[in-house]
Motif scaffolding. Structure first.
Motif, PDB file in Angstrom:
ATOM      1  N   LEU A 128      32.384  41.432  36.773  1.00  0.00           N
ATOM      2  CA  LEU A 128      32.073  40.322  37.672  1.00  0.00           C
ATOM      3  C   LEU A 128      32.170  38.982  36.955  1.00  0.00           C
ATOM      4  O   LEU A 128      32.545  37.970  37.559  1.00  0.00           O
ATOM      5  CB  LEU A 128      30.687  40.513  38.270  1.00  0.00           C
ATOM      6  N   ALA A 129      31.848  38.975  35.652  1.00  0.00           N
ATOM      7  CA  ALA A 129      32.015  37.750  34.877  1.00  0.00           C
ATOM      8  C   ALA A 129      33.483  37.368  34.780  1.00  0.00           C
ATOM      9  O   ALA A 129      33.839  36.185  34.866  1.00  0.00           O
ATOM     10  CB  ALA A 129      31.428  37.946  33.473  1.00  0.00           C
ATOM     11  N   GLY A 130      34.350  38.378  34.628  1.00  0.00           N
ATOM     12  CA  GLY A 130      35.787  38.104  34.593  1.00  0.00           C
ATOM     13  C   GLY A 130      36.283  37.522  35.895  1.00  0.00           C
ATOM     14  O   GLY A 130      37.068  36.559  35.908  1.00  0.00           O
ATOM     15  N   PHE A 131      35.831  38.074  37.025  1.00  0.00           N
ATOM     16  CA  PHE A 131      36.208  37.519  38.330  1.00  0.00           C
ATOM     17  C   PHE A 131      35.745  36.069  38.449  1.00  0.00           C
ATOM     18  O   PHE A 131      36.481  35.201  38.927  1.00  0.00           O
ATOM     19  CB  PHE A 131      35.604  38.350  39.461  1.00  0.00           C
ATOM     20  N   ALA A 132      34.500  35.814  38.032  1.00  0.00           N
ATOM     21  CA  ALA A 132      33.959  34.458  38.137  1.00  0.00           C
ATOM     22  C   ALA A 132      34.752  33.480  37.287  1.00  0.00           C
ATOM     23  O   ALA A 132      35.029  32.347  37.711  1.00  0.00           O
ATOM     24  CB  ALA A 132      32.484  34.455  37.716  1.00  0.00           C
ATOM     25  N   HIS A 133      35.139  33.918  36.093  1.00  0.00           N
ATOM     26  CA  HIS A 133      35.863  33.015  35.190  1.00  0.00           C
ATOM     27  C   HIS A 133      37.270  32.723  35.699  1.00  0.00           C
ATOM     28  O   HIS A 133      37.727  31.570  35.674  1.00  0.00           O
ATOM     29  CB  HIS A 133      35.929  33.624  33.792  1.00  0.00           C
ATOM     30  N   PHE A 134      37.967  33.748  36.182  1.00  0.00           N
ATOM     31  CA  PHE A 134      39.364  33.567  36.566  1.00  0.00           C
ATOM     32  C   PHE A 134      39.535  33.044  37.992  1.00  0.00           C
ATOM     33  O   PHE A 134      40.517  32.376  38.299  1.00  0.00           O
ATOM     34  CB  PHE A 134      40.127  34.877  36.412  1.00  0.00           C
ATOM     35  N   TYR A 135      38.570  33.333  38.875  1.00  0.00           N
ATOM     36  CA  TYR A 135      38.690  32.906  40.271  1.00  0.00           C
ATOM     37  C   TYR A 135      37.721  31.790  40.645  1.00  0.00           C
ATOM     38  O   TYR A 135      37.853  31.184  41.710  1.00  0.00           O
ATOM     39  CB  TYR A 135      38.463  34.096  41.213  1.00  0.00           C
ATOM     40  N   GLY A 136      36.721  31.536  39.789  1.00  0.00           N
ATOM     41  CA  GLY A 136      35.724  30.538  40.119  1.00  0.00           C
ATOM     42  C   GLY A 136      34.620  31.122  40.982  1.00  0.00           C
ATOM     43  O   GLY A 136      34.695  32.252  41.452  1.00  0.00           O
TER      44      GLY A 136
END
Length: 377
Positions: A128-136
């Motif tokens: 979920l951190a990866g999604f937040a970082h790459f998608y905002g």
């Protein structure tokens, strides 16, 4: 027309979800055990007879079982279902006995057991951190953007511009909190605290019920209150902030799981909504057919639920072991072997009963019972 991913893709997706999650769960136990000097005799992905395997230099047998619905790490000294030492353990040489699970203090055994669920939560946080970082991150305040006419919100007297402070006493920090709260509580009447023009007010709201179907024909009964979101913004999330965002999302999902479980226990939600491996396989195939982001998001969700379920204080699960270790820490001595044996037998019976129930539900979700009723009719 209903889209179906097909059996081969469904099976592939199921293995792609369950296999890695079981592996990292058991790897959490294994690495914590190695950290404290406990010898692992076996590391298995799957149950039943061994399909393939090898033995490493430390004497650990790494293997695949024919039934890919779980896994286990068997530590030296872990000789009974209640993880209690036996006469066989007492007969071991002192040096060998020092490397067994039961030779370790209770706090180390607790860490070894808790490491499995911990790694599942950690994996979800990273995804979920990866999604937040790459998608905002999508952010919108808990403000009513608009009210649908004759909707539950309109009947309750809410107006555009109202800021919802709390629903049933739970603080609302974003519009997503409002949507999730309502979605999980169809047909429930809740209290609302709101702010309008700098003045606080309160009312009651009867959450509406909507049944929605996705492209695969799955029907979902969800709650709606009939308000629109204010304009939302996508904000960039730095690498340092991303884990915090991921952890917060995992916390929200766990809270939603607790809410749902409480509703099932109190009868406000049907046990038909409980699903097992067959339904996970079905959803896995559907999400894989939607693309990698959807599939990876499902892996995060299943990882959270795997960690959560294993922490339930049910004997045979990690949470059951942790419960007995907590009692041992307070009493300064372990619970008797006889009590633990009976508890673990009861836990096994409860788990088997739950597996039968969820399998029955899963087959119903596939339409088996409707098909049989049609043939009989």
């Amino acid at each position: 027309m209903i889209d179906t991913p097909g059996v081969p893709l469904t099976l592939l997706a199921f293995v792609g979800v369950i296999g890695p999650l079981v592996f990292i769960h058991e790897m959490g136990h294994y690495l914590a055990g190695r950290w404290f000097g406990v010898k692992a005799e076996a590391f298995s992905i799957g149950f039943g007879n061994e399909v393939a395997g090898w033995t490493d230099a430390r004497g650990t047998r790494w293997k695949l079982g024919w039934l890919p619905l779980g896994g286990y790490v068997r530590f030296a000294g872990d000789m009974t279902p209640a993880s209690q030492p036996t006469a066989e353990w007492l007969a071991l040489p002192a040096e060998e006995r020092a490397r067994t699970f039961q030779a370790k203090p209770v706090w180390q055994r607790a860490i070894i057991v808790a490491a499995g669920p911990f790694v599942n939560f950690l994996a979800a946080i990273l995804i979920l951190a990866g999604f937040a970082h790459f998608y905002g991150a999508r952010t919108a305040p808990p403000v009513v953007g608009d009210v649908v006419q004759r909707s539950p919100a309109a009947v309750a007297g809410l107006k555009a511009g109202d800021r919802l402070i709390a629903l049933e006493g739970r603080a609302m920090e974003s519009f997503a909190d409002i949507a999730q709260f309502a979605m999980l509580r169809p047909a429930e009447t809740v209290s609302v605290t709101y702010e309008r023009g700098g003045t606080r007010g309160s009312t009651t709201l009867a959450i509406g019920v909507v049944t929605e179907k996705d492209r695969f024909g799955n029907a979902y009964r969800i709650g709606r209150i009939g308000i629109a979101s204010p304009p939302a913004e996508y904000q960039p999330v730095s690498l340092l902030e991303a884990p915090l965002v991921g952890a917060r999302q995992v916390g929200d999902i766990v809270r939603g799981t607790l809410d749902t479980l409480g509703q099932i226990i109190t009868g406000r939600r049907s046990v038909d909504e409980l699903g097992g491996p067959i339904r996970i396989a079905k959803v896995s195939g559907e999400q894989m057919s939607l693309g990698w982001p959807a599939f990876i998001g499902l892996i995060a969700l299943v990882s959270i639920n795997l960690g959560f379920i294993n922490l339930l204080p049910v004997p045979m699960l990690d949470g059951g072991h942790l419960l007995f270790y907590a009692i041992e820490a307070v009493r300064r001595r372990p619970v008797s072997i006889a009590v633990q044996e009976w508890a673990f037998r009861g836990g096994m019976a409860a788990i088997l009963a739950l597996m039968i129930l969820v399998t029955f539900n899963d087959l119903g979700a596939f339409g088996l019972w409707r098909g049989i009723a049609g043939l009989i009719g």
